[in-house]
Write an enzyme that holds these catalytic residues in place. Structure first.
Site, PDB file in Angstrom:
ATOM      1  N   ASP A   1      -9.170  -0.066   1.724  1.00  5.56           N
ATOM      2  CA  ASP A   1      -9.171   0.427   0.336  1.00  5.56           C
ATOM      3  C   ASP A   1     -10.465   0.031  -0.372  1.00  5.56           C
ATOM      4  OD1 ASP A   1      -6.594   1.222   0.888  1.00  5.56           O
ATOM      5  OD2 ASP A   1      -5.789   0.606  -1.059  1.00  5.56           O
TER       6      ASP A   1
ATOM      7  N   ASP B   1       0.840  -1.189   0.000  1.00  2.09           N
ATOM      8  CA  ASP B   1       0.000   0.000   0.000  1.00  2.09           C
ATOM      9  C   ASP B   1       0.884   1.251   0.000  1.00  2.09           C
ATOM     10  OD1 ASP B   1      -2.757   1.030   0.303  1.00  2.09           O
ATOM     11  OD2 ASP B   1      -1.861   1.974   2.058  1.00  2.09           O
TER      12      ASP B   1
ATOM     13  N   THR C   1      -3.026   5.552  -4.002  1.00  2.00           N
ATOM     14  CA  THR C   1      -1.942   6.299  -3.353  1.00  2.00           C
ATOM     15  C   THR C   1      -0.596   6.034  -4.025  1.00  2.00           C
ATOM     16  OG1 THR C   1      -1.577   4.579  -1.697  1.00  2.00           O
ATOM     17  CG2 THR C   1      -3.107   6.303  -1.118  1.00  2.00           C
ATOM     18  N   THR C   2      -0.411   4.832  -4.555  1.00  5.01           N
ATOM     19  CA  THR C   2       0.852   4.554  -5.246  1.00  5.01           C
ATOM     20  C   THR C   2       0.879   5.327  -6.566  1.00  5.01           C
ATOM     21  OG1 THR C   2       0.733   2.341  -4.301  1.00  5.01           O
ATOM     22  CG2 THR C   2       2.388   2.694  -5.989  1.00  5.01           C
TER      23      THR C   2
HETATM   24  N1  LIG Z   1      -5.444  -7.195 -13.618  1.00  9.58           N
HETATM   25  C1  LIG Z   1      -4.922  -5.983 -13.825  1.00  9.58           C
HETATM   26  N2  LIG Z   1      -4.257  -5.732 -14.967  1.00  9.58           N
HETATM   27  C2  LIG Z   1      -3.711  -4.539 -15.174  1.00  9.58           C
HETATM   28  N3  LIG Z   1      -3.760  -3.519 -14.336  1.00  9.58           N
HETATM   29  C3  LIG Z   1      -4.419  -3.712 -13.185  1.00  9.58           C
HETATM   30  C4  LIG Z   1      -5.034  -4.944 -12.865  1.00  9.58           C
HETATM   31  N4  LIG Z   1      -5.599  -4.821 -11.644  1.00  9.58           N
HETATM   32  C5  LIG Z   1      -5.337  -3.567 -11.228  1.00  9.58           C
HETATM   33  N5  LIG Z   1      -4.637  -2.888 -12.147  1.00  9.58           N
HETATM   34  C6  LIG Z   1      -4.143  -1.519 -12.091  1.00  9.58           C
HETATM   35  O1  LIG Z   1      -3.251  -1.383 -10.993  1.00  9.58           O
HETATM   36  C7  LIG Z   1      -3.264  -0.037 -10.553  1.00  9.58           C
HETATM   37  C8  LIG Z   1      -3.478   0.009  -9.061  1.00  9.58           C
HETATM   38  O2  LIG Z   1      -2.384  -0.590  -8.413  1.00  9.58           O
HETATM   39  P1  LIG Z   1      -2.202  -0.476  -6.839  1.00  9.58           P
HETATM   40  O3  LIG Z   1      -3.485  -0.800  -6.170  1.00  9.58           O
HETATM   41  O4  LIG Z   1      -0.999  -1.260  -6.517  1.00  9.58           O
HETATM   42  O5  LIG Z   1      -1.848   1.027  -6.646  1.00  9.58           O
HETATM   43  P2  LIG Z   1      -2.750   2.267  -6.240  1.00  9.58           P
HETATM   44  O6  LIG Z   1      -4.195   1.898  -6.294  1.00  9.58           O
HETATM   45  O7  LIG Z   1      -2.304   3.390  -7.086  1.00  9.58           O
HETATM   46  O8  LIG Z   1      -2.276   2.574  -4.775  1.00  9.58           O
HETATM   47  P3  LIG Z   1      -2.693   1.874  -3.380  1.00  9.58           P
HETATM   48  O9  LIG Z   1      -3.621   0.745  -3.680  1.00  9.58           O
HETATM   49  O10 LIG Z   1      -1.380   1.428  -2.854  1.00  9.58           O
HETATM   50  O11 LIG Z   1      -3.315   2.960  -2.610  1.00  9.58           O
HETATM   51  C9  LIG Z   1      -4.404   0.654 -11.279  1.00  9.58           C
HETATM   52  O12 LIG Z   1      -3.894   1.444 -12.293  1.00  9.58           O
HETATM   53  C10 LIG Z   1      -5.211  -0.504 -11.833  1.00  9.58           C
HETATM   54  O13 LIG Z   1      -5.877  -0.159 -13.022  1.00  9.58           O
HETATM   55 MG   LIG Z   2      -5.012   0.253  -5.208  1.00  8.09          MG
END
Ligand SMILES: Nc1ncnc2c1ncn2[C@@H]1O[C@H](COP(=O)(O)OP(=O)(O)OP(=O)(O)O)[C@@H](O)[C@H]1O
Ligand SMILES: [Mg+2]
Length: 563
Positions: free
Chosen positions: A397, A68, A101-102
């Site tokens: 989340d 996260d 957040t990432t």
């Molecule tokens: N199966 C998938 N294939 C491609 N991209 C995906 C898939 N599942 C999720 N994503 C993408 O991954 C990203 C989110 O990644 P992640 O949850 O690690 O980071 P975040 O939401 O930015 O931050 P955090 O969850 O740490 O607050 C989004 O851009 C989402 O569209």
């Molecule tokens: Mg996320």
């Protein structure tokens, strides 16, 4: 700080305190941008379902394992002021949208790193900032245009968005099961007025207990307290519970100063003890008179008071958290009472059942069938404490994502698709712009594309190929073309059920742009010398940093009732 500019013979002089540090102009900008880039770099590898996790060890040796973004940055104890601004931006994203957040940190880092290249080409930061602002507005407009409105009558999209948000966490293996619980929990607490939902994530209580596995995580219609009933002589179960919520202690207050009592005869001791007993009896009598059969106290309960209550078959719980007291008041319809003199039947809360159950090695108290049915608890079970903690963050989340969708029922697909679509629109938009701002808009587009680049990198797919094909497809009008990382293939992301709330994506653009612009505007960093204080951890130093640290420590101490 004692710095002030003066004129001395026409030469500007800046008087700073001894040991102060100052950097200006390009030096200050490069310093800030570099620090921010390092922060962004540190979370990059954890983006997306194929992202890696981080193990963070704090001063006390406690370990956190997470992917996260906000948690990683929170635990990193970052010192550089500009880098701290990126930590702040992750916090804002978490508070406003709960997910993304990432991404926000990665995009802000890219915006800064590309701005640095433009600065090196002698483009003034204000021009870049203006270009970024225009680009952000256009990007937001594009997002609104491509977003798909969803019908909340079918819970499908809530579930899909929750599943997507959990898909990139350590708990991904059980994302379907947990997403289902999160949707049920959030819908239970959401309120609907004139077709518009209002929902608060804090209304869903999340408790965790190690033992069993994630699939034993349950949704309970009521409140679960991580507390056992205070005395073994009390019943373990009460139906039709009338609950007194008390935030003062059921003990005789100890005097603040050492008091001395001169006792001259055995009779006096007896009278003294008798007096204490009478006072305690008086307290419990007041509770009894109100008709309560369950007492939840935020402070301590004296042994003798426990005894009196047990004799009357009353259940008591002590040292409940303040936040739990508030949740209980809302759930049971009771009032929190401070003075026992004022307690009346009207203050009591109602629940169909209060029962102590053994969960793992511990006992917890379940308060079910509350007066207000909008009270739910998710009880997380996981093999280890760290897994339980990460599950809690992931469920948080998911709850946020569901809330976001309830409040603004519009979605976009993921996998870099919306970012690529915005980038494609921005490139065309840039052509309509004059001179140098055009460059800023172009680099803004590239910064957005970094999401797809990073997703591909983390999945071990060549990012250059991915980006060129994605650009092509978006040119051809394939709005939802993105990289599906589990299979490592470019796909129409709306067909593989990777959906995210529009509001999360909007917040990412807004926050990343704001943070980057703020850092770019700084051309002068004046840092006063660090004060020397007692070593870290020492409490109550003579002011200065050490003293502040001590106070911080005190602030974090679980205060009255919070343990
Ligand atoms: N199966 C998938 N294939 C491609 N991209 C995906 C898939 N599942 C999720 N994503 C993408 O991954 C990203 C989110 O990644 P992640 O949850 O690690 O980071 P975040 O939401 O930015 O931050 P955090 O969850 O740490 O607050 C989004 O851009 C989402 O569209
Ligand atoms: Mg996320």
């Amino acid at each position: 700080m004692s710095s002030f500019p003066t004129q001395a013979g026409g030469v500007p002089v800046l008087v700073l305190k001894e040991g102060s540090n100052r950097s200006r102009g390009a030096e200050a900008q490069h310093g800030n941008i570099n620090a921010a880039k390092i922060v962004a770099e540190s979370v990059r590898s954890s983006l997306g379902p194929k992202g890696m996790d981080k193990m963070l060890v704090d001063n006390f040796g406690d370990t956190t394992i997470t992917s996260d973004g906000r948690t990683i940055l929170d635990e990193m104890d970052i010192q550089h002021p500009a880098a701290k601004m990126l930590v702040e931006v992750a916090k804002t994203q978490d508070n406003e949208a709960g997910d993304g957040t990432t991404s926000v940190v990665i995009i802000a880092g890219e915006l800064l790193s590309r701005a640095e290249e433009l600065i090196d080409k002698n483009i003034h930061p204000t021009i870049i900032i203006d270009g970024y602002r225009a680009a952000a507005e256009k990007a937001l407009e594009t997002l609104e245009k491509i977003a798909i409105p969803v019908d909340l009558k079918s819970k499908d999209y809530l579930k899909k968005a929750a599943t997507t948000s959990m898909g990139s966490k350590i708990v991904a293996e059980h994302k379907d099961y947990l997403a289902d619980l999160a949707v049920k929990a959030m819908l239970a607490v959401a309120e609907k007025h004139d077709g518009i939902y209002k929902a608060d994530v804090d209304d869903v209580k999340v408790e965790k207990k190690t033992g069993e596995s994630l699939t034993s995580t349950t949704l309970i219609n009521g409140i679960v307290l991580d507390k056992e009933i205070v005395q073994s002589g009390m019943p373990k179960r009460v139906e039709n519970a009338k609950i007194a919520l008390i935030d003062s202690s059921l003990e005789i207050e100890k005097p603040e100063l050492d008091a001395k009592i001169n006792i001259e005869s055995p009779n006096q001791i007896e009278a003294f003890l008798k007096q204490e007993e009478t006072m305690i009896k008086d307290m419990t009598d007041k509770i009894l008179a109100s008709g309560a059969n369950v007492v939840v106290c935020q402070k301590g309960i004296d042994d003798m008071a426990q005894h009196f209550l047990a004799r009357k078959g009353i259940i008591a719980i002590r040292r409940a958290k303040k936040s739990d007291m508030e949740k209980l008041a809302k759930a049971t319809g009771g009032e929190i009472v401070s003075s026992l003199d004022d307690i009346s039947p009207a203050d009591l809360g109602y629940a169909a059942l209060v029962e102590e159950r053994k969960i793992g090695d511990d006992k917890m108290t379940f308060i079910e069938g509350c007066k207000n049915p909008k009270a739910v608890t998710i009880l997380i079970r996981a093999g280890t404490q760290r897994m339980a903690a990460e599950a809690e963050r992931s469920i948080h989340d998911a709850l946020c994502v569901i809330r976001d969708l309830l409040q603004e029922p519009k979605i976009v697909a993921g996998g870099g698709a919306p970012e690529l679509e915005m980038a494609s629109v921005l490139r065309k938009y840039a052509e309509t712009m004059p001179g140098r701002e055009q460059l800023a808009v172009r680099v803004f587009a590239e910064a957005l594309e970094s999401i797809a680049v990073t997703l591909a990198e983390n999945a071990g797919v060549d990012p250059v190929d991915v980006i060129s094909e994605l650009r092509n497809r978006h040119e051809k009008g394939e709005t939802w073309a993105g990289i599906e990382v589990l299979e490592g293939k470019i796909q129409d992301m709306s067909k593989v059920n990777i959906f995210e709330p529009l509001s999360v994506k909007k917040q990412i653009i807004k926050s990343a742009n704001e943070a980057a612009s703020m850092i770019l505007k700084i051309d002068d960093v004046i840092a006063s010398a660090k004060m020397k204080g007692p070593p870290p951890g020492a409490r109550g130093g003579m002011g200065g940093m050490g003293g502040m640290g001590g106070m911080g420590g005190m602030g974090g101490y679980p205060g009255a009732g919070e343990y």
